[in-house]
Design a protein around this motif. Structure first.
Motif, mmCIF file in Angstrom:
data_model
loop_
_atom_site.group_PDB
_atom_site.id
_atom_site.type_symbol
_atom_site.label_atom_id
_atom_site.label_comp_id
_atom_site.label_asym_id
_atom_site.label_seq_id
_atom_site.Cartn_x
_atom_site.Cartn_y
_atom_site.Cartn_z
ATOM 1 N N ARG A 27 0.846 -1.032 0.139
ATOM 2 C CA ARG A 27 0.128 0.159 0.424
ATOM 3 C C ARG A 27 0.161 1.091 0.060
ATOM 4 O O ARG A 27 1.937 1.376 0.839
ATOM 5 N N GLY A 28 0.352 1.975 -0.868
ATOM 6 C CA GLY A 28 1.078 3.300 -0.704
ATOM 7 C C GLY A 28 0.222 5.088 -0.232
ATOM 8 O O GLY A 28 -0.983 4.686 -0.298
ATOM 9 N N MET A 29 0.760 5.875 0.031
ATOM 10 C CA MET A 29 0.484 6.935 -0.075
ATOM 11 C C MET A 29 0.281 8.583 -1.942
ATOM 12 O O MET A 29 0.857 8.007 -2.142
ATOM 13 N N PHE A 30 -1.061 8.149 -2.076
ATOM 14 C CA PHE A 30 -0.602 8.939 -3.816
ATOM 15 C C PHE A 30 -1.697 9.922 -3.384
ATOM 16 O O PHE A 30 -2.391 10.416 -2.749
ATOM 17 N N ILE A 31 -0.723 10.912 -4.856
ATOM 18 C CA ILE A 31 -1.894 11.813 -5.241
ATOM 19 C C ILE A 31 -2.429 11.813 -6.541
ATOM 20 O O ILE A 31 -1.680 11.297 -6.909
ATOM 21 N N CYS A 32 -3.773 12.491 -5.574
ATOM 22 C CA CYS A 32 -4.927 11.902 -7.087
ATOM 23 C C CYS A 32 -4.507 12.918 -7.949
ATOM 24 O O CYS A 32 -4.132 13.638 -7.694
ATOM 25 N N GLU A 33 -4.973 12.832 -9.509
ATOM 26 C CA GLU A 33 -5.168 14.007 -10.179
ATOM 27 C C GLU A 33 -5.572 14.851 -9.596
ATOM 28 O O GLU A 33 -5.978 15.882 -10.429
ATOM 29 N N CYS A 34 -6.737 14.630 -9.010
ATOM 30 C CA CYS A 34 -7.675 16.063 -8.452
ATOM 31 C C CYS A 34 -6.973 16.619 -7.583
ATOM 32 O O CYS A 34 -7.916 16.998 -6.690
ATOM 33 N N GLY A 35 -6.203 16.179 -7.293
ATOM 34 C CA GLY A 35 -5.316 16.932 -6.127
ATOM 35 C C GLY A 35 -5.274 16.302 -4.300
ATOM 36 O O GLY A 35 -4.723 16.630 -3.262
ATOM 37 N N ASN A 36 -6.563 15.520 -4.725
ATOM 38 C CA ASN A 36 -6.714 14.593 -3.260
ATOM 39 C C ASN A 36 -5.417 13.555 -2.801
ATOM 40 O O ASN A 36 -4.833 13.107 -3.509
ATOM 41 N N GLU A 37 -4.657 13.941 -1.772
ATOM 42 C CA GLU A 37 -4.181 12.819 -1.115
ATOM 43 C C GLU A 37 -5.012 11.777 -0.277
ATOM 44 O O GLU A 37 -5.618 11.850 0.094
ATOM 45 N N PHE A 38 -4.858 9.917 -0.531
ATOM 46 C CA PHE A 38 -5.154 8.681 0.250
ATOM 47 C C PHE A 38 -4.022 8.158 0.079
ATOM 48 O O PHE A 38 -2.800 8.107 -0.820
ATOM 49 N N GLU A 39 -4.207 6.836 0.737
ATOM 50 C CA GLU A 39 -3.720 5.568 0.440
ATOM 51 C C GLU A 39 -4.027 4.368 -0.673
ATOM 52 O O GLU A 39 -5.977 4.316 -0.163
ATOM 53 N N ALA A 40 -3.872 3.665 -1.519
ATOM 54 C CA ALA A 40 -4.310 2.412 -1.652
ATOM 55 C C ALA A 40 -3.053 1.409 -1.864
ATOM 56 O O ALA A 40 -1.996 1.561 -2.029
ATOM 57 N N GLN A 41 -3.912 0.678 -2.342
ATOM 58 C CA GLN A 41 -2.826 -0.735 -3.233
ATOM 59 C C GLN A 41 -1.838 -0.238 -4.215
ATOM 60 O O GLN A 41 -2.825 0.047 -5.643
ATOM 61 N N PHE A 42 -0.872 -0.527 -4.295
ATOM 62 C CA PHE A 42 -0.436 0.388 -5.917
ATOM 63 C C PHE A 42 -1.278 -1.110 -6.740
ATOM 64 O O PHE A 42 -0.893 -0.132 -7.893
#
Ligand SMILES: [Zn+2]
Length: 167
Positions: A27-42
């Motif tokens: 799992r990682g921390m990502f920044i979405c194209e919409c600007g939202n920061e979130f955790e998800a599986q790679f």
């Protein structure tokens, strides 16, 4: 399983990777194209998923267009409709874009798209119906054009048998 090492700041799918938060389940921390920061599986990010904003937006569209049925079904239909849109675009490209690698088998051979479809995705999807899963557009007469009377959705298997008959 995907064991690639990602570098912080790297673009993966629609997102920017920040850091790994759990190695075991990847799992990682990502920044979405919409600007939202979130955790998800790679794996989910690699396959092009967003933070969920795209799904939310689709639901918003369904509701805005007055969709009253089951939202899960609605999303599935929407997704198939999108695939129909991709088919429509690819078809236009094969027939009219001489840079398309498949142009010589289509536009280059005089295969055309009727005006009704060429200029309107709405007409195309209304005539053909939603694209069924695992199907692609097939011309009944392989030398004929893309028009309502000459097209159907077919599975790869059906298309191949069609080609055999033509030979
Ligand atoms: Zn997002």
């Amino acid at each position: 399983m995907n064991r690639r090492i990602y570098i912080s700041g790297e673009k993966i799918g629609r997102c920017i990777f920040i850091k790994e938060v759990e190695s075991k389940r990847r799992r990682g921390m990502f920044i979405c194209e919409c600007g939202n920061e979130f955790e998800a599986q790679f794996n989910h990010i690699v396959s092009g998923q967003s933070c969920g904003c795209r799904k939310k937006q689709s639901i918003h569209h369904l509701v805005a267009y007055g969709f009253r049925g089951n939202l899960k079904t609605g999303l599935a239909v929407l997704s198939q409709r999108t695939k129909g849109y991709n088919t429509w675009n690819a078809m236009k490209s094969r027939c009219y874009n001489s840079n398309n690698p498949r142009y010589q088998d289509y536009g280059g051979r005089g295969i055309e798209i009727c005006d009704r479809w060429r200029y309107s995705f709405e007409n195309f999807i209304n005539d053909m119906g939603i694209k069924p899963i695992g199907h692609s557009i097939d011309r009944i007469d392989v030398n004929g054009s893309y028009e309502p009377s000459n097209c159907k959705w077919a599975t790869g298997k059906e298309q191949n048998s069609n080609k055999r008959y033509k030979k």
